[in-house]
Design a protein around this motif. Structure first.
Motif, PDB file in Angstrom:
ATOM      1  N   GLU A 267      -9.976   5.677  -1.336  1.00 65.61           N
ATOM      2  CA  GLU A 267      -9.080   5.596  -2.572  1.00 65.61           C
ATOM      3  C   GLU A 267      -9.932   4.241  -3.353  1.00 65.61           C
ATOM      4  OE1 GLU A 267      -5.024   2.060  -1.312  1.00 65.61           O
ATOM      5  OE2 GLU A 267      -4.447   4.284  -0.443  1.00 65.61           O
TER       6      GLU A 267
ATOM      7  N   HIS B 260      -4.794   1.457  -8.439  1.00 69.91           N
ATOM      8  CA  HIS B 260      -5.250   2.243  -7.167  1.00 69.91           C
ATOM      9  C   HIS B 260      -4.874   3.508  -7.256  1.00 69.91           C
ATOM     10  CE1 HIS B 260      -2.665  -0.091  -4.298  1.00 69.91           C
ATOM     11  NE2 HIS B 260      -2.600   1.264  -4.045  1.00 69.91           N
TER      12      HIS B 260
ATOM     13  N   HIS C 119      -4.027   6.710  -4.434  1.00 73.50           N
ATOM     14  CA  HIS C 119      -3.251   6.783  -3.776  1.00 73.50           C
ATOM     15  C   HIS C 119      -3.979   8.639  -3.520  1.00 73.50           C
ATOM     16  CE1 HIS C 119       0.075   3.909  -2.701  1.00 73.50           C
ATOM     17  NE2 HIS C 119      -1.249   2.990  -1.916  1.00 73.50           N
TER      18      HIS C 119
ATOM     19  N   SER D 186       2.779   0.822  -1.107  1.00 72.54           N
ATOM     20  CA  SER D 186       2.815   0.852   0.602  1.00 72.54           C
ATOM     21  C   SER D 186       3.863  -0.813   0.448  1.00 72.54           C
ATOM     22  CB  SER D 186       1.357   0.988   0.915  1.00 72.54           C
ATOM     23  OG  SER D 186       0.722  -0.297   0.640  1.00 72.54           O
TER      24      SER D 186
ATOM     25  N   ASP E 192       0.559  -2.945  -0.291  1.00 66.30           N
ATOM     26  CA  ASP E 192       0.839  -3.022  -1.530  1.00 66.30           C
ATOM     27  C   ASP E 192       1.463  -4.397  -2.454  1.00 66.30           C
ATOM     28  OD1 ASP E 192      -1.254  -1.218  -1.824  1.00 66.30           O
ATOM     29  OD2 ASP E 192       0.523   0.306  -2.471  1.00 66.30           O
TER      30      ASP E 192
HETATM   31 ZN   LIG Z   1      -1.701   1.490  -2.005  1.00 64.25          ZN
END
Ligand SMILES: [Zn+2]
Length: 160
Positions: free
Chosen positions: A35, A95, A97, A105, A108
């Motif tokens: 990531e 960011h 994935h 997530s 996140d």
């Molecule tokens: Zn994430």
């Protein structure tokens, strides 16, 4: 700049500039299975209904990347200060994935809520862009924090 408070009834639109998109794609390719990410810089329209992402910065030194997690080092204030005279401000985070989806997530969501509450960011409605890879293609997920929750945002037409 006064912090922008989006009208709850006006769903914000986000315009992602070509330079920002190119930068994210190339950083994602470089990071391969890890990531990566950084911050989004840009401006808002006068009525606050449109955010224009002009730049996506890469990870500052000291950031940590794993295949399932990216932790940005908080070393970007200098880069942002340089952009204030050009009226370019912190808009949010992005960011990748590399093996995941465009949805945030739980971590996140927590992180974005924290940023929205942190007065030093001056950004109560931060944007989150998630670049997710499926096979060889990257798909862009676009989110905005509203009332402490991440909601899918509309993408305005890209600037050429
Ligand atoms: Zn994430």
């Amino acid at each position: 700049m006064a912090p922008l408070n989006l009208d709850k009834n006006t769903f914000p639109q986000v315009k992602i500039g070509e330079m920002a998109l190119t930068a994210m794609l190339s950083l994602c390719e470089q990071a391969a299975h890890l990531e990566t990410g950084g911050i989004l810089v840009g401006s808002y329209s006068a009525d606050g209904a449109l955010a224009h992402v002009n730049e996506a910065l890469g990870p500052p030194p000291g950031s940590q990347s794993t295949p399932t997690e990216f932790t940005r080092n908080t070393g970007l204030s200098k880069a942002l200060q340089r952009r204030w005279p050009e009226q370019q401000y912190y808009l949010g985070e992005w960011h990748s994935h590399p093996r995941g989806r465009t949805s945030p997530s739980r971590q996140d969501r927590r992180q974005m809520a924290k940023i929205g509450n942190d007065a030093s960011y001056c950004c109560p409605n931060p944007i989150l862009i998630i670049m997710a890879r499926s096979r060889d293609d990257w798909t862009l997920g676009l989110w905005v924090l509203i009332d402490g929750k991440l909601r899918r945002a509309k993408e305005a037409t890209c600037d050429a």
